[in-house]
Design an enzyme around this catalytic site. Structure first.
Site, PDB file in Angstrom:
ATOM      1  N   LYS A 112       0.820  -1.220   0.000  1.00 24.47           N
ATOM      2  CA  LYS A 112       0.000   0.000   0.000  1.00 24.47           C
ATOM      3  C   LYS A 112       0.850   1.264   0.000  1.00 24.47           C
ATOM      4  CE  LYS A 112      -4.213  -2.083   1.643  1.00 24.47           C
ATOM      5  NZ  LYS A 112      -3.821  -3.521   1.722  1.00 24.47           N
TER       6      LYS A 112
HETATM    7  C1  LIG Z   1      -4.502  -4.560   1.015  1.00 20.62           C
HETATM    8  C2  LIG Z   1      -3.755  -5.835   0.891  1.00 20.62           C
HETATM    9  C3  LIG Z   1      -4.144  -6.832  -0.041  1.00 20.62           C
HETATM   10  C4  LIG Z   1      -5.364  -6.705  -0.916  1.00 20.62           C
HETATM   11  O1  LIG Z   1      -5.225  -5.736  -1.918  1.00 20.62           O
HETATM   12  P1  LIG Z   1      -6.509  -5.181  -2.707  1.00 20.62           P
HETATM   13  O2  LIG Z   1      -6.006  -4.059  -3.545  1.00 20.62           O
HETATM   14  O3  LIG Z   1      -7.456  -4.712  -1.636  1.00 20.62           O
HETATM   15  O4  LIG Z   1      -7.077  -6.312  -3.495  1.00 20.62           O
HETATM   16  C5  LIG Z   1      -3.360  -7.969  -0.128  1.00 20.62           C
HETATM   17  N1  LIG Z   1      -2.276  -8.149   0.670  1.00 20.62           N
HETATM   18  C6  LIG Z   1      -1.897  -7.218   1.568  1.00 20.62           C
HETATM   19  C7  LIG Z   1      -0.715  -7.495   2.423  1.00 20.62           C
HETATM   20  C8  LIG Z   1      -2.606  -6.026   1.713  1.00 20.62           C
HETATM   21  O5  LIG Z   1      -2.212  -5.115   2.625  1.00 20.62           O
END
Ligand SMILES: *Cc1c(COP(=O)(O)O)cnc(C)c1O
Length: 466
Positions: A112
């Site tokens: 993120k």
């Molecule tokens: C947020 C997240 C996901 C999922 O990603 P999306 O964009 O919501 O599909 C997968 N793995 C981790 C570690 C995350 O923080």
């Protein structure tokens, strides 16, 4: 470049407008009116660029005239300069067919950061033009909170209030939020569950007492700018593996469908992607939707991959809109149906459109543990539970061996040390740059689990907008 809402009735906006708006006013999500497209020669010319420069090339058509190329470059250099790896998103090899794209070298150790480090800087740039201020309010069960806090800590014109359920996030996750001591960061531990915290945030968005005084905003993945920033690493990986001359597939640990939708956008822009594998855990609404058209929400089962423990995937609406003929009125109607019954069927056009590029695979607890063991024993790589679900799906897929499959590594294993140790016998340690996390001073407020106390706290600590 102009953006339209998936529900057809909100005004079209430019890039600056969609970045500050987040959700469209008709409840829909913004999407480019048309996807820009690169020729094979243009893609070939991107090989070998430093990450920040590649980001400028890929994002420039989406930004339009909201930023000069030089400003965009400055923002990218500062955002990606905070990553601890020169390659920003390094690609590693597992075997002759499987690859790993490490997206966790940002400040909070989850993918993120790739999008949020840029978004925090975009907010600052756009807000300075109107002398406006934002009050970001969010609820977190872990990764989003720390990435959002790091992205806006110390930035002008933004205050952030992040609610977490007291005692129900891991120590690493809490400390990643509460040890950020910048004065515009406000962590609140509430008595209650994540759902209680989330419900309070939703209520604040509809509370005219608050929205009249503060420009309240969110940082979840409904924001178009976040998806746009994620398109870049699909190009980075594919270029290294021989694109545009060679096709590549990706396996993506999926929750809210933001990350994998960015892969769809990359394909629309001309990147030769053979397949996008949507990897889910037992919370498998997306697997059911993609395999037989059944998009129906149940109740969440907690797993060792908590960031994928979702029932409703907000960004899926963007795919349904694009594959279903881009009919805003029909989409609004379909989503109204879903919001009242928590279930819907995909139309034939939506199913066929999605089937052209997507497939899905569901992994349970033992599939996940086995993938962690395989990576550890056969390749000496320790991976986190989310990444392991992606790797399981990549290895279970039936792609021809000539197509490389890239699994996206979405979190550093040290964020989930217990689950990793259970599966592999190895306890991953925090990287040096965050190794003192447990010595740092923490600061947060504790509030009872009622809306009025939280609203009062925000009103007292936030700076009103103009
Ligand atoms: C947020 C997240 C996901 C999922 O990603 P999306 O964009 O919501 O599909 C997968 N793995 C981790 C570690 C995350 O923080």
């Amino acid at each position: 470049m102009d953006y339209i809402s998936t529900r057809g009735s909100a005004p079209a906006l430019n890039f600056e407008g969609v970045t500050l708006a987040g959700l469209a006013s008709d409840g829909g999500l913004y999407i480019p009116r048309e996807f820009p497209r690169f020729t094979a020669e243009e893609i070939a010319a991107m090989a070998g660029l430093p990450y920040a420069e590649l980001a400028v090339r890929v994002m420039k058509p989406f930004v339009g005239d909201s930023l000069t190329e030089q400003t965009l470059r400055d923002l990218c250099q500062r955002a990606y300069g905070r990553f601890s790896h020169e390659a920003v998103t390094p690609l590693k090899q597992f075997d002759e067919h499987n690859w790993l794209l490490e997206l966790f070298h940002g400040p909070t150790l989850a993918f993120k950061d790739v999008a949020l480090q840029l978004l925090g800087r975009l907010f600052e740039e756009f807000l300075s033009r109107s002398e406006d201020r934002l009050t970001i309010v969010g609820a977190t069960s872990g990764d989003t909170g720390s990435a959002a806090i790091d992205a806006v800590a110390g930035r002008d014109r933004v205050d952030i209030f992040m609610l977490h359920p007291k005692g129900r996030v891991s120590d690493v996750q809490r400390r990643q939020m509460t040890t950020v001591l910048a004065p515009n960061v406000h962590n609140i531990a509430i008595d209650g569950s994540f759902d209680d915290a989330q419900a309070m945030v939703k209520r604040m968005f509809g509370d005219t007492n608050m929205t009249g005084r503060f420009h309240i905003s969110a940082v979840n993945s409904i924001n178009w700018a976040r998806l746009m920033a994620q398109v870049v690493y699909y190009f980075a990986a594919a270029l290294q593996l021989g694109a545009p001359a060679r096709k590549v597939a990706f396996s993506v640990p999926t929750g809210n469908f933001g990350d994998v939708f960015a892969g769809y956008v990359a394909a629309k822009m001309g990147l030769p992607i053979e397949q996008l594998i949507v990897a889910t855990n037992v919370n498998d609404i997306l697997h059911r939707a993609l395999s037989d058209g059944d998009y129906s929400a149940g109740t969440v089962t907690p797993t060792a991959a908590p960031s994928m423990d979702i029932q409703v995937s907000s960004n899926f609406e963007r795919l349904l809109f694009d594959c279903g003929g881009r009919d805003g009125a029909a989409m609004a109607e379909q989503m109204r149906g879903f919001e009242s019954s928590r279930a819907m069927r995909l139309t034939n056009a939506q199913r066929e459109g999605a089937a052209g590029l997507f497939t899905s695979i569901r992994a349970d607890q033992s599939d996940m543990a086995q993938a962690m063991q395989w990576a550890s024993e056969k390749c000496g790589e320790i991976i986190d539970p989310h990444t392991a679900i992606g790797l399981h799906a990549a290895r279970a897929s039936e792609l021809p061996r000539s197509i490389p499959v890239v699994t996206l590594a979405t979190a550093h294993p040290a964020k989930f040390p217990d689950a990793v140790e259970r599966a592999t016998g190895v306890r991953p340690s925090l990287p040096n740059r965050v190794g003192d996390l447990f010595e740092r001073e923490e600061r947060y407020s504790e509030l009872p689990g009622d809306y009025d106390s939280v609203a009062e706290y925000v009103a007292e600590h936030a700076t009103p907008s103009v």
